[in-house]
Motif scaffolding. Sequence first.
Motif, PDB file in Angstrom:
ATOM      1  N   THR A  90     -78.849  61.490 -14.976  1.00 40.82           N
ATOM      2  CA  THR A  90     -79.100  60.776 -14.139  1.00 40.82           C
ATOM      3  C   THR A  90     -80.517  59.864 -14.474  1.00 40.82           C
ATOM      4  N   THR A  92     -83.716  57.789 -13.775  1.00 47.33           N
ATOM      5  CA  THR A  92     -84.795  57.833 -12.838  1.00 47.33           C
ATOM      6  C   THR A  92     -85.771  56.594 -12.975  1.00 47.33           C
ATOM      7  N   GLN A  97     -91.203  60.395 -11.031  1.00 49.86           N
ATOM      8  CA  GLN A  97     -90.324  60.459 -10.068  1.00 49.86           C
ATOM      9  C   GLN A  97     -89.124  61.426 -10.295  1.00 49.86           C
ATOM     10  N   ALA A  98     -88.616  61.622 -11.541  1.00 47.19           N
ATOM     11  CA  ALA A  98     -87.551  62.634 -11.718  1.00 47.19           C
ATOM     12  C   ALA A  98     -88.093  64.001 -11.599  1.00 47.19           C
ATOM     13  N   CYS A 101     -88.189  64.572  -7.931  1.00 52.82           N
ATOM     14  CA  CYS A 101     -86.834  65.026  -7.309  1.00 52.82           C
ATOM     15  C   CYS A 101     -86.338  66.239  -7.570  1.00 52.82           C
ATOM     16  N   ARG A 254     -79.113  64.633  -7.449  1.00 50.04           N
ATOM     17  CA  ARG A 254     -78.876  63.405  -6.916  1.00 50.04           C
ATOM     18  C   ARG A 254     -78.781  63.274  -5.500  1.00 50.04           C
ATOM     19  N   HIS A 257     -82.585  62.236  -5.265  1.00 50.46           N
ATOM     20  CA  HIS A 257     -82.656  60.874  -5.868  1.00 50.46           C
ATOM     21  C   HIS A 257     -82.275  59.810  -5.143  1.00 50.46           C
TER      22      HIS A 257
END
Length: 380
Positions: A90, A92, A97-98, A101, A254, A257
Amino acid sequence: MTIPSKLPNVGTTIFTVMSGLANQHGAINLSQGFPNFNPSERLQRLVFEHMQRGDNQYAPMPGVPLLRERIAEKMTRLYGQPLSPDTEITVTAGGTQAIFCAIAAFVGPGDEIILIEPCYDSYRPSVETVGGKVVAYPLSAPEYRIDWTAVGRLISPRTRMICINTPNNPTGTLLRESDMLALSNLLKNTDVLVLSDEVYEHLIFDGEPHASALRYPDLYARSLCIYSFGKTYHNTGWKTGYCIAPPELTREFRKVHQFNVFSGNHPMQAAFADFMADPSEYTGLPEFYQKKRDAFQQAMAGTRFRPVHCSGTYFQLYDYSAISNEPDLDFCKRLTIEFGVAAIPVSSFFSDRRDDKVIRFCFAKTEDLLEQAGERLRKV
Ligand code: GLN
């Protein structure tokens, strides 16, 4: 009206504080971690071309498909783990931010999460925002070595996750194969997940390999691995990174996210996909940054600062106890204001703000600037 706070003990991040102070006083900013040079011209052109071609609307939620394919190819080649671009990768809006999440997707009220400290300052607030409880394992300067038996004693029935970070920000230490195997062993027969922050994967010196969680199938099965294009391609402001995790973990990642940012920015992703076709853009990084580490150490040789060994990242720690016994934050502020060089106090990376009289300098700078910083610091 009373305004509740989920983060009553959190102020402005030290990176903003110190960069702000550096700008205010026109100091050389070796505090917040970012290069003072531009990313490749070709990469910049590719972004512009994708903008002109119309890649200006939302990227697909998990990321541009070609980019995820290129990431899968690269990571499988480097670390041996077969990866599906559709179900395990995924893209990001950057590493931070990753990380948020990954934590928000799995940690709930009352859950415990083990942080090995010193660690990046976003981990703890991310845990606390979602009601989790940090169980801190502070390491001792200057070796910052992990005793996995001691870590094992911190695992309880409430432990949901442990965060690891190699190469380590701020210490510059590495986890090695023995660490990864010890961790893998420790977590066997538990439901504990691993957040493996590997954003400095290519910034490793003296010929050492990167002990990615992707290399260890038992560990990968419970891991969310975080990467950053900003560190690899010198564009931290483009805020693009990615998370690699097995399908069951990616599915949950996800869910968060998609409602956190929906997707990362589109033209940069498309450009990275083209750019990644050429591995030589990152294979030279260890040498490139090792030269900077050595140049900085050289520039600092005539100062009263004592270096801590640096095996990776673009950060170098220095002990200043021979100079002063001021608290490290005060010392960093004075260094910025009186001597014109900004650094980060390492106490900011500890939950208990312990002060070992160690500060962090970022050497992702042109060598003339590093030399100039050394000249100023020789006067301290
Ligand atoms: N990761 C970078 C550092 O440690 C900065 C990140 C940030 O400013 N939020 O300096």
